[in-house]
Design an enzyme around this catalytic site. Structure first.
Site, mmCIF file in Angstrom:
data_model
loop_
_atom_site.group_PDB
_atom_site.id
_atom_site.type_symbol
_atom_site.label_atom_id
_atom_site.label_comp_id
_atom_site.label_asym_id
_atom_site.label_seq_id
_atom_site.Cartn_x
_atom_site.Cartn_y
_atom_site.Cartn_z
ATOM 1 N N GLN A 99 0.840 -1.193 0.000
ATOM 2 C CA GLN A 99 0.000 0.000 0.000
ATOM 3 C C GLN A 99 0.877 1.246 0.000
ATOM 4 O O GLN A 99 0.380 2.358 -0.072
ATOM 5 C CB GLN A 99 -0.880 0.018 1.250
ATOM 6 N N ASP A 102 6.228 4.786 -1.496
ATOM 7 C CA ASP A 102 7.576 5.342 -1.378
ATOM 8 C C ASP A 102 8.627 4.628 -2.226
ATOM 9 O O ASP A 102 9.784 5.067 -2.284
ATOM 10 C CB ASP A 102 8.010 5.350 0.105
ATOM 11 N N HIS A 119 -1.464 1.489 -4.349
ATOM 12 C CA HIS A 119 -1.834 2.908 -4.239
ATOM 13 C C HIS A 119 -0.924 3.822 -5.036
ATOM 14 O O HIS A 119 -0.847 5.018 -4.770
ATOM 15 C CB HIS A 119 -1.869 3.320 -2.757
ATOM 16 N N CYS A 152 -0.373 21.685 -15.365
ATOM 17 C CA CYS A 152 0.222 20.907 -16.456
ATOM 18 C C CYS A 152 0.770 21.854 -17.525
ATOM 19 O O CYS A 152 0.075 22.757 -17.983
ATOM 20 C CB CYS A 152 -0.834 19.980 -17.043
ATOM 21 N N ASN A 218 2.051 -6.686 13.230
ATOM 22 C CA ASN A 218 1.773 -5.257 13.407
ATOM 23 C C ASN A 218 1.869 -4.913 14.893
ATOM 24 O O ASN A 218 1.652 -5.772 15.753
ATOM 25 C CB ASN A 218 0.351 -4.938 12.891
ATOM 26 N N ILE A 236 8.331 -4.450 13.949
ATOM 27 C CA ILE A 236 8.666 -5.203 12.731
ATOM 28 C C ILE A 236 10.178 -5.450 12.667
ATOM 29 O O ILE A 236 10.629 -6.545 12.326
ATOM 30 C CB ILE A 236 8.191 -4.438 11.471
HETATM 31 P P1 NAD Z 1 -1.507 2.884 8.732
HETATM 32 O O1 NAD Z 1 -0.829 4.181 9.052
HETATM 33 O O2 NAD Z 1 -2.984 2.864 8.723
HETATM 34 O O3 NAD Z 1 -1.026 1.745 9.766
HETATM 35 C C1 NAD Z 1 0.317 1.470 10.027
HETATM 36 C C2 NAD Z 1 0.362 0.442 11.141
HETATM 37 O O4 NAD Z 1 1.714 0.047 11.314
HETATM 38 C C3 NAD Z 1 -0.113 0.968 12.496
HETATM 39 O O5 NAD Z 1 -0.982 0.035 13.103
HETATM 40 C C4 NAD Z 1 1.175 1.125 13.312
HETATM 41 O O6 NAD Z 1 0.990 0.914 14.695
HETATM 42 C C5 NAD Z 1 2.008 0.028 12.700
HETATM 43 N N1 NAD Z 1 3.446 0.276 12.799
HETATM 44 C C6 NAD Z 1 4.124 1.398 12.478
HETATM 45 N N2 NAD Z 1 5.450 1.223 12.620
HETATM 46 C C7 NAD Z 1 5.602 -0.051 13.087
HETATM 47 C C8 NAD Z 1 6.734 -0.836 13.432
HETATM 48 N N3 NAD Z 1 7.981 -0.350 13.323
HETATM 49 N N4 NAD Z 1 6.526 -2.098 13.882
HETATM 50 C C9 NAD Z 1 5.269 -2.602 13.979
HETATM 51 N N5 NAD Z 1 4.158 -1.923 13.641
HETATM 52 C C10 NAD Z 1 4.332 -0.661 13.194
HETATM 53 O O7 NAD Z 1 -0.908 2.378 7.386
HETATM 54 P P2 NAD Z 1 -1.599 1.568 6.204
HETATM 55 O O8 NAD Z 1 -2.449 0.477 6.759
HETATM 56 O O9 NAD Z 1 -0.506 1.233 5.254
HETATM 57 O O10 NAD Z 1 -2.571 2.620 5.525
HETATM 58 C C11 NAD Z 1 -2.116 3.933 5.274
HETATM 59 C C12 NAD Z 1 -2.275 4.414 3.859
HETATM 60 O O11 NAD Z 1 -1.406 5.525 3.747
HETATM 61 C C13 NAD Z 1 -1.805 3.454 2.810
HETATM 62 O O12 NAD Z 1 -2.778 3.437 1.866
HETATM 63 C C14 NAD Z 1 -0.522 4.060 2.211
HETATM 64 O O13 NAD Z 1 -0.698 4.228 0.820
HETATM 65 C C15 NAD Z 1 -0.416 5.435 2.755
HETATM 66 N N6 NAD Z 1 0.897 5.759 3.397
HETATM 67 C C16 NAD Z 1 2.052 5.341 2.801
HETATM 68 C C17 NAD Z 1 3.270 5.623 3.389
HETATM 69 C C18 NAD Z 1 4.517 5.152 2.701
HETATM 70 O O14 NAD Z 1 4.516 4.974 1.473
HETATM 71 N N7 NAD Z 1 5.583 4.903 3.444
HETATM 72 C C19 NAD Z 1 3.331 6.341 4.591
HETATM 73 C C20 NAD Z 1 2.122 6.773 5.168
HETATM 74 C C21 NAD Z 1 0.914 6.448 4.556
#
Ligand code: NAD
Length: 246
Positions: A99, A102, A119, A152, A218, A236
């Site tokens: 999802q 990055d 996404h 654009c 998680n 993680i």
């Molecule tokens: P979310 O923010 O809803 O959930 C992230 C989960 O990961 C949380 O429950 C948190 O407690 C857990 N978490 C964070 N760091 C952790 C670690 N080190 N160890 C264990 N658990 C950890 O994220 P989602 O479910 O991916 O949904 C968010 C949406 O936002 C996605 O659709 C994504 O596209 C976007 N998003 C992407 C990025 C990225 O590309 N890095 C960053 C932020 C949001």
């Protein structure tokens, strides 16, 4: 851990579904975790909602400021991204559905053809009117030079990152690929997601109904934990690298 290792060691059709939690160790905050962008600033969600973005220039100006300041531009892949590369090289990981926007999985060395970006990617920019697509870097240079809502260059249309906003449909081809992978998984491994966004979270049900074993890793509980064969609750970075060391 022992049971998770056993499941991973015994499969050649592992499918992973990653979320923002796998990139927090790279310095990119998640959205809904305790230190998430939306947890600390619920108003920020407006910039990720398509209708607001298209209708309101102030929302777009805020979104461009956010893009410019994103920690993702300088972030490097971490040991968790690399653990999935290891599982791929061992011949276990068949598909990596993410999802995240990055591209850190590809930068860590995951085969680009195995990665399904549900996404989209923040590293490209799309014209909402004519569909022109180009690297985000060139557009961010225009923002740095003073354009607060660049349009654009070909047609004057609204520009947006090539990511899926709330209220925007997923690319049907990408969704079909993710569905197919989930349905053929022997082990489905969710890593770092609250599983709060559809249709991404629904892939869990697709995999389980097709007979996959489900592992959820998680820090917090997810609504799909009751379906899981194994829930690994913790950091993680402490769990995934040793698990992938098979
Ligand atoms: P979310 O923010 O809803 O959930 C992230 C989960 O990961 C949380 O429950 C948190 O407690 C857990 N978490 C964070 N760091 C952790 C670690 N080190 N160890 C264990 N658990 C950890 O994220 P989602 O479910 O991916 O949904 C968010 C949406 O936002 C996605 O659709 C994504 O596209 C976007 N998003 C992407 C990025 C990225 O590309 N890095 C960053 C932020 C949001």
């Amino acid at each position: 851990m022992a049971r998770a290792k056993e499941l991973l060691a015994g499969t050649r059709r592992l499918v992973a579904l990653t979320g923002a939690g796998i990139s927090t160790d790279s310095g990119i905050p998640d959205f809904r975790g305790p230190k998430g962008v939306w947890t600390s600033n619920p108003g920020a969600e407006r910039t990720a909602t398509l209708a607001h973005y298209l209708a309101d220039p102030e929302v777009r100006r805020q979104a461009w400021r956010n893009r410019l300041g994103s920690p993702a531009w300088t972030a490097l892949p971490n040991a968790d991204h690399r653990a999935l590369v290891d599982l791929e090289h061992q011949g276990r990981l068949a598909t990596l559905i993410t999802q995240n926007i990055d591209e850190l999985h590809q930068r860590a060395g995951s085969g680009p053809k195995r990665v399904v970006e549900l996404h989209g990617t923040m590293r490209d920019c799309l014209c909402w009117a004519c569909g022109d697509r180009r690297p985000m870097g060139a557009i961010l240079d225009r923002v740095r030079a003073g354009e607060d809502d660049p349009s654009c260059e070909l047609c004057g249309g609204i520009l947006k990152s090539a990511t899926i906003s709330f209220g925007q449909s997923l690319d049907p081809y990408v969704l079909r690929r993710a569905h197919g992978a989930a349905a053929s998984a022997e082990v489905f491994f969710v890593i770092g997601s609250t599983l709060g966004v559809q249709p991404a979270a629904g892939l869990v049900t697709v995999a389980v109904e097709a007979g996959a074993k489900l592992i959820i890793l998680n820090a917090e509980a997810t609504p799909y934990d009751p379906l899981a064969d194994l829930v690994l609750r913790g950091a993680i970075g402490e769990i995934l690298p040793p698990l992938a060391d098979l």
